[in-house]
Motif scaffolding. Structure first.
Motif, PDB file in Angstrom:
ATOM      1  N   HIS A 236      -3.053 152.643  70.134  1.00 48.47           N
ATOM      2  CA  HIS A 236      -2.524 153.475  71.288  1.00 48.47           C
ATOM      3  C   HIS A 236      -1.388 152.857  71.953  1.00 48.47           C
ATOM      4  O   HIS A 236      -0.388 153.517  72.600  1.00 48.47           O
ATOM      5  CB  HIS A 236      -3.656 153.993  72.046  1.00 48.47           C
ATOM      6  CG  HIS A 236      -4.427 155.031  71.165  1.00 48.47           C
ATOM      7  ND1 HIS A 236      -5.387 154.747  70.449  1.00 48.47           N
ATOM      8  CD2 HIS A 236      -4.060 156.477  71.024  1.00 48.47           C
ATOM      9  CE1 HIS A 236      -5.991 155.732  70.051  1.00 48.47           C
ATOM     10  NE2 HIS A 236      -5.116 157.068  70.141  1.00 48.47           N
ATOM     11  N   ILE A 237      -1.274 151.590  72.376  1.00 43.13           N
ATOM     12  CA  ILE A 237      -0.094 150.868  72.980  1.00 43.13           C
ATOM     13  C   ILE A 237       0.917 151.064  72.199  1.00 43.13           C
ATOM     14  O   ILE A 237       2.043 151.098  72.691  1.00 43.13           O
ATOM     15  CB  ILE A 237      -0.607 149.508  73.350  1.00 43.13           C
ATOM     16  CG1 ILE A 237      -1.794 149.337  74.219  1.00 43.13           C
ATOM     17  CG2 ILE A 237       0.486 148.500  73.716  1.00 43.13           C
ATOM     18  CD1 ILE A 237      -2.289 148.057  74.586  1.00 43.13           C
ATOM     19  N   LEU A 238       0.732 150.793  70.747  1.00 45.70           N
ATOM     20  CA  LEU A 238       1.967 150.805  69.931  1.00 45.70           C
ATOM     21  C   LEU A 238       2.460 152.201  69.709  1.00 45.70           C
ATOM     22  O   LEU A 238       3.777 152.406  69.903  1.00 45.70           O
ATOM     23  CB  LEU A 238       1.346 150.405  68.377  1.00 45.70           C
ATOM     24  CG  LEU A 238       2.443 150.581  67.393  1.00 45.70           C
ATOM     25  CD1 LEU A 238       3.459 149.296  67.382  1.00 45.70           C
ATOM     26  CD2 LEU A 238       1.636 150.343  65.925  1.00 45.70           C
ATOM     27  N   GLU A 239       1.615 153.192  70.039  1.00 45.81           N
ATOM     28  CA  GLU A 239       2.270 154.527  69.889  1.00 45.81           C
ATOM     29  C   GLU A 239       3.055 154.848  71.357  1.00 45.81           C
ATOM     30  O   GLU A 239       3.985 155.714  71.095  1.00 45.81           O
ATOM     31  CB  GLU A 239       0.993 155.612  69.735  1.00 45.81           C
ATOM     32  CG  GLU A 239       1.348 157.030  69.800  1.00 45.81           C
ATOM     33  CD  GLU A 239       2.413 157.530  68.830  1.00 45.81           C
ATOM     34  OE1 GLU A 239       2.799 158.652  69.103  1.00 45.81           O
ATOM     35  OE2 GLU A 239       2.595 156.850  67.924  1.00 45.81           O
ATOM     36  N   LEU A 272      10.578 148.443  66.165  1.00 47.48           N
ATOM     37  CA  LEU A 272      10.327 148.798  68.015  1.00 47.48           C
ATOM     38  C   LEU A 272      11.052 147.734  68.389  1.00 47.48           C
ATOM     39  O   LEU A 272      10.826 146.512  67.945  1.00 47.48           O
ATOM     40  CB  LEU A 272       9.234 148.788  68.257  1.00 47.48           C
ATOM     41  CG  LEU A 272       8.288 149.931  67.806  1.00 47.48           C
ATOM     42  CD1 LEU A 272       6.893 150.092  68.134  1.00 47.48           C
ATOM     43  CD2 LEU A 272       8.880 151.470  68.300  1.00 47.48           C
ATOM     44  N   THR A 273      11.793 147.873  69.184  1.00 50.01           N
ATOM     45  CA  THR A 273      12.491 146.682  70.104  1.00 50.01           C
ATOM     46  C   THR A 273      12.142 146.764  71.549  1.00 50.01           C
ATOM     47  O   THR A 273      12.642 145.882  72.324  1.00 50.01           O
ATOM     48  CB  THR A 273      14.084 146.730  70.050  1.00 50.01           C
ATOM     49  OG1 THR A 273      14.438 148.147  70.536  1.00 50.01           O
ATOM     50  CG2 THR A 273      14.599 146.673  68.443  1.00 50.01           C
ATOM     51  N   ASN A 274      11.181 147.525  72.029  1.00 52.79           N
ATOM     52  CA  ASN A 274      10.669 147.499  73.413  1.00 52.79           C
ATOM     53  C   ASN A 274       9.214 147.149  73.379  1.00 52.79           C
ATOM     54  O   ASN A 274       8.650 147.238  74.642  1.00 52.79           O
ATOM     55  CB  ASN A 274      10.744 148.847  73.873  1.00 52.79           C
ATOM     56  CG  ASN A 274       9.918 149.953  73.156  1.00 52.79           C
ATOM     57  OD1 ASN A 274       9.589 149.674  71.934  1.00 52.79           O
ATOM     58  ND2 ASN A 274       9.826 151.175  73.876  1.00 52.79           N
ATOM     59  N   LEU A 275       8.806 146.359  72.530  1.00 45.84           N
ATOM     60  CA  LEU A 275       7.122 145.980  72.454  1.00 45.84           C
ATOM     61  C   LEU A 275       7.322 144.634  71.839  1.00 45.84           C
ATOM     62  O   LEU A 275       7.699 144.072  70.840  1.00 45.84           O
ATOM     63  CB  LEU A 275       6.361 146.864  71.294  1.00 45.84           C
ATOM     64  CG  LEU A 275       4.828 146.532  71.311  1.00 45.84           C
ATOM     65  CD1 LEU A 275       4.201 146.453  72.938  1.00 45.84           C
ATOM     66  CD2 LEU A 275       4.002 147.362  70.426  1.00 45.84           C
ATOM     67  N   ALA A 350      -1.934 157.935  74.485  1.00 46.67           N
ATOM     68  CA  ALA A 350      -0.763 157.147  74.435  1.00 46.67           C
ATOM     69  C   ALA A 350       0.298 158.141  74.904  1.00 46.67           C
ATOM     70  O   ALA A 350       1.403 157.498  75.581  1.00 46.67           O
ATOM     71  CB  ALA A 350      -0.408 156.890  72.841  1.00 46.67           C
ATOM     72  N   ARG A 351       0.306 159.423  74.931  1.00 45.12           N
ATOM     73  CA  ARG A 351       1.250 160.354  75.487  1.00 45.12           C
ATOM     74  C   ARG A 351       1.408 160.255  76.820  1.00 45.12           C
ATOM     75  O   ARG A 351       2.392 160.145  77.628  1.00 45.12           O
ATOM     76  CB  ARG A 351       1.124 161.726  75.018  1.00 45.12           C
ATOM     77  CG  ARG A 351       2.019 162.802  75.869  1.00 45.12           C
ATOM     78  CD  ARG A 351       3.568 162.503  75.479  1.00 45.12           C
ATOM     79  NE  ARG A 351       3.910 162.921  74.101  1.00 45.12           N
ATOM     80  CZ  ARG A 351       5.170 162.753  73.641  1.00 45.12           C
ATOM     81  NH1 ARG A 351       6.110 162.455  74.557  1.00 45.12           N
ATOM     82  NH2 ARG A 351       5.467 163.105  72.460  1.00 45.12           N
ATOM     83  N   GLY A 352       0.101 160.320  77.540  1.00 44.38           N
ATOM     84  CA  GLY A 352      -0.018 160.171  78.890  1.00 44.38           C
ATOM     85  C   GLY A 352       0.409 158.785  79.785  1.00 44.38           C
ATOM     86  O   GLY A 352       1.316 158.876  80.721  1.00 44.38           O
ATOM     87  N   LEU A 353       0.248 157.839  78.877  1.00 45.90           N
ATOM     88  CA  LEU A 353       0.808 156.396  79.259  1.00 45.90           C
ATOM     89  C   LEU A 353       2.341 156.350  79.183  1.00 45.90           C
ATOM     90  O   LEU A 353       2.910 155.791  79.985  1.00 45.90           O
ATOM     91  CB  LEU A 353       0.089 155.347  78.418  1.00 45.90           C
ATOM     92  CG  LEU A 353       0.580 153.845  78.621  1.00 45.90           C
ATOM     93  CD1 LEU A 353       0.332 153.416  80.180  1.00 45.90           C
ATOM     94  CD2 LEU A 353       0.153 153.037  77.487  1.00 45.90           C
ATOM     95  N   ALA A 354       2.887 156.692  78.243  1.00 52.66           N
ATOM     96  CA  ALA A 354       4.344 157.017  77.944  1.00 52.66           C
ATOM     97  C   ALA A 354       4.867 157.683  78.943  1.00 52.66           C
ATOM     98  O   ALA A 354       5.893 157.122  79.542  1.00 52.66           O
ATOM     99  CB  ALA A 354       4.666 157.463  76.663  1.00 52.66           C
ATOM    100  N   ASP A 355       4.322 158.821  79.290  1.00 50.19           N
ATOM    101  CA  ASP A 355       5.202 159.791  80.423  1.00 50.19           C
ATOM    102  C   ASP A 355       4.876 158.847  81.696  1.00 50.19           C
ATOM    103  O   ASP A 355       5.722 159.287  82.536  1.00 50.19           O
ATOM    104  CB  ASP A 355       4.294 161.055  80.290  1.00 50.19           C
ATOM    105  CG  ASP A 355       4.615 162.025  79.298  1.00 50.19           C
ATOM    106  OD1 ASP A 355       5.472 161.656  78.362  1.00 50.19           O
ATOM    107  OD2 ASP A 355       3.824 162.882  79.117  1.00 50.19           O
ATOM    108  N   LEU A 356       3.861 158.264  81.810  1.00 44.64           N
ATOM    109  CA  LEU A 356       3.391 157.709  83.342  1.00 44.64           C
ATOM    110  C   LEU A 356       4.569 156.700  83.474  1.00 44.64           C
ATOM    111  O   LEU A 356       5.460 156.384  84.353  1.00 44.64           O
ATOM    112  CB  LEU A 356       1.946 157.259  83.389  1.00 44.64           C
ATOM    113  CG  LEU A 356       1.815 156.173  84.530  1.00 44.64           C
ATOM    114  CD1 LEU A 356       2.222 156.949  85.893  1.00 44.64           C
ATOM    115  CD2 LEU A 356       0.522 155.768  84.390  1.00 44.64           C
ATOM    116  N   LEU A 357       4.749 155.649  82.353  1.00 41.65           N
ATOM    117  CA  LEU A 357       5.560 154.491  82.518  1.00 41.65           C
ATOM    118  C   LEU A 357       7.199 155.106  82.647  1.00 41.65           C
ATOM    119  O   LEU A 357       7.893 154.357  83.435  1.00 41.65           O
ATOM    120  CB  LEU A 357       5.517 153.823  81.228  1.00 41.65           C
ATOM    121  CG  LEU A 357       3.973 152.837  81.098  1.00 41.65           C
ATOM    122  CD1 LEU A 357       4.051 152.254  79.701  1.00 41.65           C
ATOM    123  CD2 LEU A 357       3.933 151.992  82.420  1.00 41.65           C
TER     124      LEU A 357
END
Length: 398
Positions: A236-239, A272-275, A350-357
């Motif tokens: 889910h971190i990857l997602e 991916l270039t951001n992980l 994962a969606r919630g994390l992405a939106d928060l960040l």
């Protein structure tokens, strides 16, 4: 006091029992550690150690006895089982021999996984009739099922029975998370033995950071430090990173673990270039990474046992004065909310994390300063290192 500390892991491996042993020794107590041959987390013996090398030594006044231990190697189920069982067996042999050669006033057990670390402690206690303090950092058999993927009921029941036996023979059961009391109560009526004994942050965090061993990317940097394993929910971190690939948000995972190789393959396959997974670095370099982070991050899978857990990195992150972001349920999320030191989303969201960040990457930095300051104040009030060791010393000398 003469204290026998039993832990499968000890210096040069990096665990909280190191702080306990060295601090008790500095305070004038006679401390002996019964541990394994160091091989965590890379799965091979540390340089200078082996079956015939440095099995007994004295480190900063602490006497160390190292039981024969099969290295965990790749960390697969077979090698982990051999690692756990070899230490439990040979440490028990060592404990019996030590019982007839010397005397201690108390036994302290540092119980990260596996729970089998309690076997030599109980055997020693039965021979010498002294108090046993069992510090629970991982709940078993729940952790075996959640993080180890073991579903076989016979195996789980066997470890459940072993855990109950250890609890019954413990004078005190110390818990690192208050919610552990609920799970332990399902094992039996141990309420009179249970006492809260939390983790603390790394004392190096507040020191000047110095130069970083690797460069940090440009953008909004979200830094994770620790084990890159099954429990930390890498998929889910990857997602979340995939959802953020066109933003200025970078997720940097500092550490090693069983899922790192898998994660690196996925990062390459998805382009991916951001992980980033730059690897594991010495503990003294962590302040530099914390200082370079915009926020500090951690996550755990959506499992009932992890909802009861407050990982040690919560205290470490708080002590750095940086705000925290978490993808987690339960106790750790409540601590972050109570302290006012950051933000959390539910486990595996994962969606919630992405939106928060993404939202935080455009937030006024003064908010981050306020959150970080709140976390540091909460840490000093509830998780101060010296206060924790004072409490342990009180318990051991009662």
């Amino acid at each position: 006091m003469r204290v026998l500390l039993i832990s499968q892991y000890f210096y040069p491996e990096e665990f909280k029992c190191n702080d306990i042993a060295f601090e008790l020794s500095r305070r004038g107590h006679d401390v002996t550690v019964l541990t394994g041959i160091p091989n965590y987390p890379k799965g091979k013996y540390f340089p200078g150690y082996g079956v015939l090398r440095k099995r007994r030594e004295v480190i900063d006044g602490v006497k160390v006895v190292r039981a024969l231990t099969v290295p965990r190697k790749s960390g697969s189920g077979k090698w982990l089982a051999m690692n756990y069982l070899s230490y439990a067996f040979f440490a028990t042999v060592n404990a019996v021999g030590m019982a007839f050669r010397g005397n201690y006033d108390a036994i302290f057990v540092h119980e990260t996984s596996p729970v089998t670390v309690g076997i030599p402690a109980v055997i020693y206690k039965k021979i010498k009739k002294i108090p046993l303090y069992f510090w629970v950092l991982d709940l078993w058999p729940e952790s075996l099922e959640a993080a180890g993927g073991i579903k076989n009921k016979r195996i789980l029941n066997a470890f459940g029975g072993l855990t109950k036996w250890i609890y019954r023979n413990s004078s005190r059961i110390l818990i690192s998370s208050r919610s552990f009391a609920t799970a332990i109560s399902r094992m039996g009526d141990f309420s009179g033995k249970v006492e809260y004994f939390p983790n603390w942050g790394e004392r190096e965090i507040s020191r000047p950071s110095g130069e970083l061993p690797v460069g940090m990317p440009e953008g909004f940097n979200v830094v994770f430090t620790g084990n890159i394993g099954e429990a930390q929910d890498m998929p889910h971190i990857l997602e979340a990173a995939r959802l953020l690939k066109d933003s200025n948000v970078n997720i940097i995972l500092i550490g090693e673990g069983r899922k790192r190789a898998w994660l690196e393959k996925q990062i390459a396959a998805m382009g991916l270039t951001n992980l980033y997974c730059p690897g594991r670095f010495p503990r003294e370099t962590m302040p530099g990474f914390y200082e370079a982070a915009d926020v500090l991050f951690f996550s755990l899978k959506k499992e009932p046992v992890f909802a009861l857990t407050c990982p040690a990195k919560v205290q470490a992150y708080m002590s750095s004065g940086k705000p925290i972001v978490a993808m987690i349920d339960g106790d750790a999320a409540r601590v972050i909310e109570d302290a006012g030191c950051g933000w959390s989303v539910p486990a595996e969201d994962a969606r919630g994390l992405a939106d928060l960040l993404l939202r935080l990457s455009n937030t006024d930095k003064k908010i981050f300063e306020q959150k970080g300051k709140a976390g540091l104040e909460y840490y000093r009030k509830h998780f101060d290192y010296r206060t924790c060791i004072d409490n342990l010393e009180r318990m051991l000398t009662e």
